[in-house]
Design a protein around this motif. Structure first.
Motif, PDB file in Angstrom:
ATOM      1  N   ASP A 143      36.536  37.137  39.065  1.00 50.42           N
ATOM      2  CA  ASP A 143      36.594  35.694  38.797  1.00 50.42           C
ATOM      3  C   ASP A 143      37.520  35.378  37.627  1.00 50.42           C
ATOM      4  O   ASP A 143      38.166  34.324  37.590  1.00 50.42           O
ATOM      5  N   SER A 144      37.572  36.293  36.656  1.00 53.74           N
ATOM      6  CA  SER A 144      38.436  36.069  35.497  1.00 53.74           C
ATOM      7  C   SER A 144      39.898  36.105  35.904  1.00 53.74           C
ATOM      8  O   SER A 144      40.715  35.328  35.397  1.00 53.74           O
ATOM      9  N   ILE A 145      40.230  36.994  36.836  1.00 50.87           N
ATOM     10  CA  ILE A 145      41.595  37.082  37.335  1.00 50.87           C
ATOM     11  C   ILE A 145      41.958  35.814  38.092  1.00 50.87           C
ATOM     12  O   ILE A 145      43.047  35.258  37.924  1.00 50.87           O
ATOM     13  N   VAL A 146      41.027  35.346  38.930  1.00 52.96           N
ATOM     14  CA  VAL A 146      41.256  34.122  39.699  1.00 52.96           C
ATOM     15  C   VAL A 146      41.482  32.935  38.769  1.00 52.96           C
ATOM     16  O   VAL A 146      42.424  32.148  38.944  1.00 52.96           O
ATOM     17  N   SER A 147      40.635  32.804  37.763  1.00 51.47           N
ATOM     18  CA  SER A 147      40.755  31.679  36.832  1.00 51.47           C
ATOM     19  C   SER A 147      42.083  31.715  36.091  1.00 51.47           C
ATOM     20  O   SER A 147      42.720  30.672  35.868  1.00 51.47           O
ATOM     21  N   ALA A 148      42.503  32.913  35.709  1.00 52.44           N
ATOM     22  CA  ALA A 148      43.764  33.042  34.988  1.00 52.44           C
ATOM     23  C   ALA A 148      44.938  32.613  35.853  1.00 52.44           C
ATOM     24  O   ALA A 148      45.876  31.953  35.376  1.00 52.44           O
ATOM     25  N   CYS A 149      44.898  32.958  37.127  1.00 54.94           N
ATOM     26  CA  CYS A 149      45.991  32.603  38.034  1.00 54.94           C
ATOM     27  C   CYS A 149      46.001  31.122  38.361  1.00 54.94           C
ATOM     28  O   CYS A 149      47.048  30.467  38.338  1.00 54.94           O
TER      29      CYS A 149
END
Length: 216
Positions: free
Chosen positions: A60-66
């Motif tokens: 989820d952290s990767i998704v939010s960053a993108c």
């Protein structure tokens, strides 16, 4: 286990670098990137990114960053266990050329990792039903009953009967394999969506496999 991220981004210089930087800052380590599609009409590109996460980092952290980047949309993220790498079309062609006598079955074995799919099937229509000629281990069985897949003149997304329980929520793509009575299929459970560019690639590889098999 690594993750596969499919992301849509503006097809302009620097966009991929911004996405890569955001993934790194969020705790992701990029292993490979492949361009899946470019859309000249919308000015966007779709890329597949194979990455690993640092301990404790959630996808989820990767998704939010993108998605925090302007014009960037995450289309899909999931665990990816196909050997820990992306298998490019060129590698698939090289493998087919190395085994021309079994090129059609070899293509079936290669399609899941080439297209990030769950399974692949080679099927043939007979007078009474549809038979599996070759399949990968995770592929479902063909259920008795008529299907309207044939004849297929070009690569396409397929619909399956609602009562085929093992096929539920699976996206299916297919391409003709040499003649009107034989197809190669791949399936993705839940996603990501099968793009037009992927249909074109599947058709191209199927045509190459047929041509290579004829040289054996």
């Amino acid at each position: 286990m690594p993750y596969l991220l499919r992301v849509e981004l503006p097809d302009v210089p620097g966009s991929l670098g911004r996405v890569a930087a955001a993934i790194g800052e969020a705790g992701g380590d990029i292993e490979a990137i492949e361009i899946v599609e470019k859309n000249l009409t919308t000015g966007t590109a779709v890329d597949d990114v194979l990455l690993e996460t640092a301990p404790g980092v959630m996808p989820d952290s990767i998704v939010s960053a993108c998605t925090g980047l302007a014009g960037v949309e995450v289309l899909w993220i999931s665990r990816y266990g196909a050997g820990g790498n992306l298998f490019l079309d060129l590698e698939a062609v090289e493998a087919l050329t190395a085994t021309p006598h079994s090129a059609l079955d070899e293509l079936v074995d290669l399609v899941p990792i080439t297209f990030r799919a769950d399974w692949s099937l080679r099927v043939r229509r007979t007078d009474s039903d549809v038979k599996i000629v070759h399949n990968t281990s995770a592929a479902p069985e063909i259920v008795d009953g008529a299907v309207d897949w044939f004849p297929l003149s070009r690569p396409a997304r397929l619909e399956v009967p609602e009562d085929w329980e093992r096929w539920t929520s699976t996206l299916i793509a297919a391409a003709p394999l040499g003649d009107k009575d034989e197809l190669i299929l791949f399936g993705r459970r839940g996603g990501p969506a099968i793009l037009d560019s992927e249909l074109a690639r599947l058709g191209h590889l199927a045509g190459l496999a047929v041509s290579i098999a004829k040289t054996a």
